[in-house]
Design a protein around this motif. Sequence first.
Motif, PDB file in Angstrom:
ATOM      1  N   ARG A  97      -0.128   8.991   0.462  1.00 21.96           N
ATOM      2  CA  ARG A  97       0.351  10.070   0.601  1.00 21.96           C
ATOM      3  C   ARG A  97      -0.120  10.763   1.860  1.00 21.96           C
ATOM      4  NH1 ARG A  97       1.044  13.530  -4.428  1.00 21.96           N
ATOM      5  NH2 ARG A  97      -1.158  13.326  -4.430  1.00 21.96           N
ATOM      6  N   MET A  98       0.435  11.327   2.689  1.00 29.06           N
ATOM      7  CA  MET A  98      -0.103  11.748   3.868  1.00 29.06           C
ATOM      8  C   MET A  98      -0.847  13.359   3.698  1.00 29.06           C
ATOM      9  SD  MET A  98       0.390   9.358   5.374  1.00 29.06           S
ATOM     10  CE  MET A  98       0.060   9.839   7.441  1.00 29.06           C
ATOM     11  N   HIS A  99      -2.055  13.098   3.808  1.00 35.53           N
ATOM     12  CA  HIS A  99      -2.647  14.461   3.380  1.00 35.53           C
ATOM     13  C   HIS A  99      -3.911  14.617   4.547  1.00 35.53           C
ATOM     14  CE1 HIS A  99      -3.968  17.366   0.789  1.00 35.53           C
ATOM     15  NE2 HIS A  99      -5.111  16.678   0.080  1.00 35.53           N
ATOM     16  N   SER A 100      -3.727  16.050   5.383  1.00 31.93           N
ATOM     17  CA  SER A 100      -4.255  16.137   6.846  1.00 31.93           C
ATOM     18  C   SER A 100      -4.140  14.913   7.450  1.00 31.93           C
ATOM     19  CB  SER A 100      -5.913  16.400   6.410  1.00 31.93           C
ATOM     20  OG  SER A 100      -6.027  17.043   5.144  1.00 31.93           O
ATOM     21  N   ASP A 101      -5.334  14.524   7.956  1.00 28.25           N
ATOM     22  CA  ASP A 101      -5.356  13.285   8.927  1.00 28.25           C
ATOM     23  C   ASP A 101      -5.361  12.068   8.151  1.00 28.25           C
ATOM     24  OD1 ASP A 101      -6.540  15.895   9.829  1.00 28.25           O
ATOM     25  OD2 ASP A 101      -7.290  15.121  11.490  1.00 28.25           O
ATOM     26  N   GLU A 102      -6.040  12.184   6.967  1.00 33.04           N
ATOM     27  CA  GLU A 102      -6.538  10.950   6.334  1.00 33.04           C
ATOM     28  C   GLU A 102      -5.239  10.748   5.335  1.00 33.04           C
ATOM     29  OE1 GLU A 102      -8.073  14.213   3.972  1.00 33.04           O
ATOM     30  OE2 GLU A 102      -8.626  13.591   5.981  1.00 33.04           O
ATOM     31  N   MET A 103      -5.189   9.466   4.967  1.00 36.19           N
ATOM     32  CA  MET A 103      -3.909   9.019   4.030  1.00 36.19           C
ATOM     33  C   MET A 103      -5.113   8.972   2.729  1.00 36.19           C
ATOM     34  SD  MET A 103      -2.545   6.318   6.392  1.00 36.19           S
ATOM     35  CE  MET A 103      -2.652   6.513   7.935  1.00 36.19           C
ATOM     36  N   GLU A 104      -4.189   9.015   1.837  1.00 37.65           N
ATOM     37  CA  GLU A 104      -4.732   9.428   0.386  1.00 37.65           C
ATOM     38  C   GLU A 104      -4.006   8.195  -0.406  1.00 37.65           C
ATOM     39  OE1 GLU A 104      -4.344  12.398  -3.318  1.00 37.65           O
ATOM     40  OE2 GLU A 104      -3.979  13.191  -1.512  1.00 37.65           O
ATOM     41  N   ASP A 105      -4.751   7.329  -0.731  1.00 35.22           N
ATOM     42  CA  ASP A 105      -3.964   6.034  -1.508  1.00 35.22           C
ATOM     43  C   ASP A 105      -3.450   6.598  -3.027  1.00 35.22           C
ATOM     44  OD1 ASP A 105      -3.928   3.329  -0.311  1.00 35.22           O
ATOM     45  OD2 ASP A 105      -5.723   4.029   0.481  1.00 35.22           O
ATOM     46  N   ILE A 106      -2.319   6.261  -3.194  1.00 38.80           N
ATOM     47  CA  ILE A 106      -1.914   6.673  -4.720  1.00 38.80           C
ATOM     48  C   ILE A 106      -1.311   5.305  -5.304  1.00 38.80           C
ATOM     49  CG2 ILE A 106      -1.378   9.141  -4.335  1.00 38.80           C
ATOM     50  CD1 ILE A 106       1.438   8.341  -3.670  1.00 38.80           C
ATOM     51  N   GLN A 107      -1.342   5.323  -6.566  1.00 35.36           N
ATOM     52  CA  GLN A 107      -0.808   4.253  -7.427  1.00 35.36           C
ATOM     53  C   GLN A 107       0.828   4.214  -7.716  1.00 35.36           C
ATOM     54  OE1 GLN A 107      -2.434   1.470  -8.000  1.00 35.36           O
ATOM     55  NE2 GLN A 107      -4.181   2.714  -6.823  1.00 35.36           N
ATOM     56  N   GLN A 108       1.103   5.422  -7.902  1.00 36.62           N
ATOM     57  CA  GLN A 108       2.531   5.547  -8.152  1.00 36.62           C
ATOM     58  C   GLN A 108       2.987   7.045  -7.569  1.00 36.62           C
ATOM     59  OE1 GLN A 108       3.209   5.320 -12.265  1.00 36.62           O
ATOM     60  NE2 GLN A 108       3.378   7.629 -12.468  1.00 36.62           N
ATOM     61  N   ALA A 109       4.324   7.046  -7.508  1.00 34.98           N
ATOM     62  CA  ALA A 109       5.161   8.533  -7.079  1.00 34.98           C
ATOM     63  C   ALA A 109       6.273   8.368  -7.602  1.00 34.98           C
ATOM     64  CB  ALA A 109       5.264   8.312  -5.578  1.00 34.98           C
ATOM     65  N   HIS A 110       6.856   9.679  -7.911  1.00 40.93           N
ATOM     66  CA  HIS A 110       8.178   9.747  -8.650  1.00 40.93           C
ATOM     67  C   HIS A 110       9.022  10.700  -8.023  1.00 40.93           C
ATOM     68  CE1 HIS A 110       7.000  14.012  -9.435  1.00 40.93           C
ATOM     69  NE2 HIS A 110       6.136  13.728 -10.143  1.00 40.93           N
ATOM     70  N   ALA A 111      10.305  10.699  -8.479  1.00 42.16           N
ATOM     71  CA  ALA A 111      11.400  11.274  -7.653  1.00 42.16           C
ATOM     72  C   ALA A 111      10.955  12.769  -7.237  1.00 42.16           C
ATOM     73  CB  ALA A 111      12.692  11.441  -8.679  1.00 42.16           C
ATOM     74  N   GLY A 112      11.651  12.847  -5.878  1.00 38.08           N
ATOM     75  CA  GLY A 112      11.191  14.297  -5.167  1.00 38.08           C
ATOM     76  C   GLY A 112      10.014  14.447  -4.335  1.00 38.08           C
ATOM     77  N   GLN A 113       9.288  13.167  -4.534  1.00 37.80           N
ATOM     78  CA  GLN A 113       8.028  13.082  -3.757  1.00 37.80           C
ATOM     79  C   GLN A 113       8.278  12.458  -2.372  1.00 37.80           C
ATOM     80  OE1 GLN A 113       4.905  11.450  -6.414  1.00 37.80           O
ATOM     81  NE2 GLN A 113       4.344  13.796  -6.632  1.00 37.80           N
ATOM     82  N   ARG A 169       0.809  -1.232   0.059  1.00 39.35           N
ATOM     83  CA  ARG A 169       0.018  -0.055   0.042  1.00 39.35           C
ATOM     84  C   ARG A 169       0.986   1.233   0.105  1.00 39.35           C
ATOM     85  NH1 ARG A 169      -4.210   1.621   4.725  1.00 39.35           N
ATOM     86  NH2 ARG A 169      -5.226   3.476   3.777  1.00 39.35           N
ATOM     87  N   LEU A 170       0.565   2.122  -0.865  1.00 40.00           N
ATOM     88  CA  LEU A 170       1.523   3.296  -0.987  1.00 40.00           C
ATOM     89  C   LEU A 170       0.403   4.468  -0.973  1.00 40.00           C
ATOM     90  CD1 LEU A 170       4.163   4.215  -2.206  1.00 40.00           C
ATOM     91  CD2 LEU A 170       3.159   4.259  -4.340  1.00 40.00           C
TER      92      LEU A 170
END
Length: 758
Positions: free
Chosen positions: A417-433, A414-415
């Motif tokens: 992104r921390m967004h406010s208190d909830e977590m936002e599931d994302i499929q992919q992320a690239h350099a710098g993130q 599971r990947l």
Amino acid sequence: MARFPRPSTPRLLYTLYTSPSKTTPSHSHSHSPAAALLLLRHFSSSGSLARAASKDEKEPWWKDSMNRLRNIGISAHIDSGKTTLTERVLYYTGRIHEIHEVRGRDGVGAKMDSMDLEREKGITIQSAATYCTWKDYQVNIIDTPGHVDFTIEVERALRVLDGAILVLCSVGGVQSQSITVDRQMRRYEVPRLAFINKLDRMGADPWKVLNQARSKLRHHSAAMQVPIGLEEDFKGLIDLVQLKALYFHGSSGEKIVAEDIPANMEALVAEKRRELIEAVSEVDDKLAEVFLNDEPVSSTELEEAIRRATVARKFVPVFMGSAFKNKGVQPLLDGVLSYLPCPTEVSSYALDQSKNEEKVTLSGTPDGPLVALAFKLEEGRFGQLTYLRIYEGVIRKGDFIHNINTGKKVKIPRLVRMHSDEMEDIQQAHAGQIVAVFGVDCASGDTFTDGSVKYTMTSMNVPEPVMSLAVQPVSKDSGGQFSKALNRFQREDPTFRVGLDAESGQTIISGMGELHLDIYVERIRREYKVDATVGKPRVNFRETVTQRAEFDYLHKKQTGGQGQYGRVCGYIEPLPQGSSTKFEFDNMIVGQAIPSNFIPAIEKGFKEAANSGSLIGHPVEHLRVVLTDGASHSVDSSELAFKLAAIYAFRQCYTAARPVILEPVMTVELKVPTEFQGTVAGDINKRKGVIVGNDQDGDDSVITAHVPLNNMFGYSTSLRSMTQGKGEFTMEYKEHSAVSNDVQTQLVNTYKGTKPAE
């Protein structure tokens, strides 16, 4: 609907390219209807919408999102208003909705103390990377550790940042911690902005602070703003780049009104703007040309020059405001976007493990192989949450990634992104993130790659711990929490070790110094609510032999039935200087005097015996054991018999080998004002230290010395009292070296004195 006879797809396209929505990187296209129609034609000729869109975005699909990304840290001296500032930043970026009702996960209200912040207010700084958006840019605010003692932890946090905001108090000015934090940022080459906070307080003087930053921190800096009034008359700011007066209206300063500069301040503004242009043109050739030709400097030219100079770390722009009074925070956020670098503008390097830790520069783009660093672990509801900073490549959900430090291969379940208190599931992320993954078991500081390269972001060589403490929980029933805490800290910090003392059965924690261990004991108490009693600090001594000594020992025991019989002959000697191993065992027996299946037992016996020397019971190092002869019995010889023979043989010849005690010697670097140099140097000599270097750095003396760790207990307190709190020191392990004879006698007598008592 009849009014729109167009087919539906192009209509969608039309809106897509004319409305500057957040979903598409539309700012790169023109918003005119004509442009949209042209695009329509282009699409109808080239086939499907999707195909054309992918063609259009082929090259810069990541370029744009990389340019709109900022990874920043906010660091400051305690009580400069870092908490309040972070809170306002989160409020204006829509991350929290009310300022005074900031509640952490545990429902504590807004009454917050800056030190207890991490505990009480789950959301702000605790989550290692807080994600917020400001004007279509993504800003990740990364927690920078306050305590500077932990070199490894600080290094990790600063490796993750691309830029930083240094908060200074307009009354307190540049304080000791600000100097330390700044020194660290300089070491890790982090570009930074300064923010002078608390302009509403009595005695606020931003110009004094600016001069202090220039003299004490050696910043090449200039003010980007001029305050309109100070203390209780503080009303707003004048932006020196755009030449506008900014006032902050609304209940929480969210409405910014730009007006013309008040007439009575025009002269001051002109002078300060000239000062700013002068300072920047000293480090930027393009602006210098315009400035020397006496041409007027436009605001865009100035802005670009400040950005170039800041990213190159030649200039520090200084912003002002009062976070508590909600003034000046939005211009600071604009400054972060305008002047701090995006991930591609910062060069990162990795260490190539297959080439003996050779430095490799990373491209920082999503095109290369994946390289990501786990920089913080958090115990979440769903198990361990690992924060990753991606330096190169792309990470996808369901991918297999390799942990270079442990050599394991793991799948990302599971990947997020921390967004406010909830977590936002994302499929992919690239350099710098910065992303978080669940279910990946690792320690912080581990590097993950896609398996094609063997890079690590930090060195794998962890320094040996130099100091130990015995700790035990006060109440018996908190043992579970206690061991949970120790396990977690060990995973987070590779320099922190936990062991068990075989003799006394106590838990021993070891680390890099007094403060290091103190903070961990304090954290056990705070975060896990376990009170622990702490024994006296112990230095990790070692023993070694200085000359060759022969042994010949027969172990014989007859006890009805099978007895024990084993004889070992040979010698022990010190290993040559600079050898990498600490214990060597050579079997030089010719023939079958001892059957070969007993040899490992003999080696085991010697190893066990070398675990505690007979001088003070500490491990014996740099020892070579050579077995030359022996005897065995066809019935009575056993592995146990030979193991015991080896142990007794070692004890028998150990004293003849003239053993000495080795103690850890530390390289101590002191920075003290010159007037205290004599006192401090005298004190180091008293502690049996050897001064190896003495340099001047401005008004400070930098003294380098090698001092035995045993004489450094309580040094921070005595250094403070010698230098009126102005001195600071760092200490790192250098080597173990032999102690003098009087110290050795004293240590041996103490050890013998405590032995029967146990």
